[in-house]
Enzyme design. Structure first.
Site, PDB file in Angstrom:
ATOM      1  N   ASP A 131      -5.846 -12.817   0.005  1.00 21.47           N
ATOM      2  CA  ASP A 131      -6.581 -11.373   0.439  1.00 21.47           C
ATOM      3  C   ASP A 131      -8.210 -11.709   0.386  1.00 21.47           C
ATOM      4  OD1 ASP A 131      -6.636  -9.006   1.179  1.00 21.47           O
ATOM      5  OD2 ASP A 131      -6.093  -7.844  -0.943  1.00 21.47           O
ATOM      6  N   HIS A 179       0.990  -1.171  -0.055  1.00 23.91           N
ATOM      7  CA  HIS A 179      -0.079   0.189  -0.012  1.00 23.91           C
ATOM      8  C   HIS A 179       0.861   1.297   0.070  1.00 23.91           C
ATOM      9  CE1 HIS A 179      -4.046  -1.521   0.283  1.00 23.91           C
ATOM     10  NE2 HIS A 179      -3.645  -2.728   0.937  1.00 23.91           N
ATOM     11  N   ILE A 219      -7.792 -11.825 -11.804  1.00 20.88           N
ATOM     12  CA  ILE A 219      -8.523 -10.487 -11.765  1.00 20.88           C
ATOM     13  C   ILE A 219      -7.269  -9.225 -11.199  1.00 20.88           C
ATOM     14  CG2 ILE A 219     -10.345  -9.108 -10.600  1.00 20.88           C
ATOM     15  CD1 ILE A 219     -11.801 -11.771 -10.400  1.00 20.88           C
TER      16      ILE A 219
HETATM   17 ZN   LIG Z   1      -5.867  -7.476   2.156  1.00 22.28          ZN
END
Ligand SMILES: [Zn+2]
Length: 393
Positions: free
Chosen positions: A283, A204, A259
């Site tokens: 995830d 992130h 995806i």
């Molecule tokens: Zn995650």
């Protein structure tokens, strides 16, 4: 003692034909081959025929399943998530938080730590459930620029005191932490977390190459869902993706659902990281194993349609399962099952510091998955326990 037999076994470093796996008190006491070793007399034999035995899958990034989110889960909710994981070959997992208001995060960490401690102390039958092994703290120390669906109002700059407060709430059960290394204060927190044995994972993040490298020097050693929620690769500023693909000190994981990444990128990633340093994650969110609809992820809602999880038009986790991820690697990158299995077993176990999991050898936990030659899960065994269904076979 129980003797498990099958057609073949992946340790996963080696392939053993006609394997003989002897299990006593939840632990593997011997992994050998019937070619050179007889089944000891008097032991109970469970034969899986033409199947392949592989270590149980280890999942280091999962938010929920079976309709439940791990941040809000009570013990019976968590048990439902664990039964779903078990069905898909996962025997150990790291429940993963998302960025949320601090009080919600602290109470989630406390509840998850309870579940982990209870599972570790409980020597009785686990039943058909994966075991929680530690917590993955994903957020709040992430970049606003690459936050994905993490709520912006709860994102924080990393500080030692904030990290300490999470650590206390989790009673030291944080084993993985995703952090954006370019944030002010990140380097100190990375160094301290690494000192405490946390696998510090870069993600992130909008980091350029030099701050990603500095984070590795400070103790980071993994990267979270490669390519996703990262500054894209640029050939003059390779950034965090360039660091992830080229630094052999870093392992890294991907969401191989077809995806989140084009199959060609999965292939590129696997060529760069290789069979030693690549890891598969799902995830997966609460919608996994459920029909299309609206589901929770931490403090917000996600719309799930045709295998795609979206919040505000952005991808919000997946409904991928680990067995499917393994098969996808075989399909996308033309890897064989043994190599693909390694990305879901030994590699995540090493990355998260689990010495006795992710492999089938004497002294390891008797957690394994029984696979068809094409990678379909036929059975899962946790702590060497054979369910009624298997006994009837
Ligand atoms: Zn995650």
């Amino acid at each position: 003692m129980i003797a498990f037999t099958a057609n073949c076994l992946f340790t996963p470093l080696d392939r053993v034909e006609q394997p003989l796996l002897l299990v006593e008190d939840h632990v593997i006491v011997e992994a050998s081959s019937r070619v050179e070793r007889q089944i000891p007399p008097g032991v109970r034999v469970v034969d899986f025929g033409d199947a392949i035995l592989a270590p149980g899958f280890v999942e280091m990034h999962i938010h929920g399943g079976a309709g439940h989110d791990v941040m809000n889960a009570d013990p019976s909710d968590l048990a439902a998530v664990e039964r779903l994981l078990f069905k898909h070959g996962v025997t150990g997992y790291f429940p993963t938080t998302v960025t949320a208001p601090l009080d919600q995060t602290w109470s989630a960490l406390d509840r998850l730590a309870n579940a982990i401690e209870r599972a570790a102390a409980d020597n009785s039958s686990r039943g058909e459930r994966a075991q929680p092994l530690g917590i993955h703290l994903e957020g709040p120390f992430i970049s606003h620029v690459r936050r994905g669906v993490h709520p912006p109002e709860n994102i924080m700059l990393p500080t030692l005191s904030a990290f300490d407060r999470f650590w206390e709430a989790a009673r030291g059960q944080i084993r993985v932490m995703t952090i954006a290394p370019e944030l002010e204060g990140a380097r100190e927190v990375i160094a301290e977390a690494a000192r405490r044995g946390v696998c510090v994972s870069l993600g992130h993040s909008d980091a350029d190459l030099s701050s990603a490298r500095a984070a590795v020097a400070a103790g980071a050693r993994h990267a979270t869902h490669g390519f996703n929620a990262m500054r894209p690769l640029d050939h003059r500023e390779p950034g965090i993706v360039g660091e992830m693909l080229t630094d052999s000190r870093l392992s890294a994981d991907i969401i191989a659902d077809g995806i989140h990444l084009d199959p060609a990128i999965v292939e590129l990633f696997l060529k760069a990281k290789g069979v030693d340093a690549a890891v598969l994650i799902t995830d997966a969110i609460s919608a996994t194993g459920m029909p299309d609809g609206r589901y929770r992820l931490g403090s917000f809602e996600v719309e799930v349609k045709n295998g795609r999880c979206l919040a505000g038009g952005k991808l919000a986790g997946s409904v991928l399962t680990m067995d499917r991820a393994v098969r996808n690697v075989m399909q996308f990158a033309h890897w064989d099952l043994q190599h693909a299995v390694r990305l879901a077993t030994l590699n995540p176990a090493r990355v998260t510091g689990l010495a006795n999991r992710g492999k089938l050898e004497a002294g390891a936990e008797a957690d394994f998955v029984v696979l068809s030659p094409t990678g379909e899960v036929r059975n899962t065994i946790v702590r060497g326990e054979v369910s009624e269904a298997v006994s009837r076979n």
